[in-house]
Design an enzyme around this catalytic site. Structure first.
Site, PDB file in Angstrom:
ATOM      1  N   ASP A 183       1.610  -0.187 -12.894  1.00 17.24           N
ATOM      2  CA  ASP A 183       1.725  -0.479 -11.478  1.00 17.24           C
ATOM      3  C   ASP A 183       1.083   0.688 -10.728  1.00 17.24           C
ATOM      4  OD1 ASP A 183       2.784  -1.524  -8.983  1.00 17.24           O
ATOM      5  OD2 ASP A 183       4.268   0.096  -9.123  1.00 17.24           O
ATOM      6  N   ASP A 222       1.455   1.536  -6.795  1.00 25.83           N
ATOM      7  CA  ASP A 222       2.206   2.158  -5.693  1.00 25.83           C
ATOM      8  C   ASP A 222       3.646   2.440  -6.119  1.00 25.83           C
ATOM      9  OD1 ASP A 222      -0.176   1.668  -4.402  1.00 25.83           O
ATOM     10  OD2 ASP A 222       0.564  -0.134  -3.374  1.00 25.83           O
TER      11      ASP A 222
HETATM   12 MG   LIG Z   1       5.161  -0.302  -7.221  1.00 29.67          MG
END
Ligand SMILES: [Mg+2]
Ligand SMILES: [Zn+2]
Length: 186
Positions: free
Chosen positions: A10, A12
């Site tokens: 992932d 962010d």
């Molecule tokens: Mg995230």
């Protein structure tokens, strides 16, 4: 020949600080220990792709060009640390769009599997949201939830989703992976 092992990251709240819909280059901030963690995984033979939901684009909060600028900044930073991200899978759609590219739909990982000849069972997904762990389950990978980003709230949304580990941050996730190798079925 052995198939590739990937760590699907992932973005962010996992690699970079996320103040909410982060997209401005001036807000770019790599989280502590990220380069070192990725190096340790790289040295163990793992390769990397980023899988990111960017519904802020669908909401009209920023554009795909904004996303690309921010992403370029991240990729340049990682490349300077000798870390290669081989693909970025980005969903720009709203959560209710019923697209197949939004986490936790596994389509992006299935595409990656076909493109890079990946052994998904020997691969991992790391993220700070419950959807990241669900993505891992849907694709047959190991799944790790980080308590960086939104992880502290998201851990309560896991429900009965199987999770391999809930750890403080990316360096702790790398340590978990390196000490809990998944069986390579080549
Ligand atoms: Mg995230
Ligand atoms: Zn999508």
């Amino acid at each position: 020949m052995d198939r590739a092992r990937f760590v699907f990251l992932d973005r962010d709240g996992t690699l970079v600080h996320d103040g909410g819909y982060v997209h401005k280059v001036e807000d770019y901030r790599l989280l502590p220990g990220v380069v070192e963690a990725l190096r340790s995984l790289r040295d163990a033979g793992f390769r990397f792709a980023i899988v990111t939901n960017q519904s802020g684009i669908g909401r009209g909060l920023y554009t795909e060009a904004d996303f690309e600028r921010f992403q370029r900044r991240l990729l340049d930073d990682l490349e300077a640390g000798s870390i290669a991200i081989e693909a970025t899978y980005m969903c720009p759609h709203l959560p209710d769009a019923r697209c197949t590219c939004r986490k936790p739909e596994p389509q992006s990982l299935l595409d990656a599997r076909d493109r890079f000849a990946i052994d998904l069972a020997a691969s991992w997904v790391i993220g700070d949201h419950a959807v990241d762990v669900r993505l891992a389950a849907n694709a047959g990978c190991g799944g790790i939830l980080l308590l960086t980003g939104h992880g502290a709230e998201e851990r309560h949304k896991l429900g009965d989703t199987p999770v391999d580990a809930i750890v403080a941050d990316l360096p702790a996730a790398a340590h978990h992976i390196l000490t809990h190798e998944r069986s390579v079925r080549s």
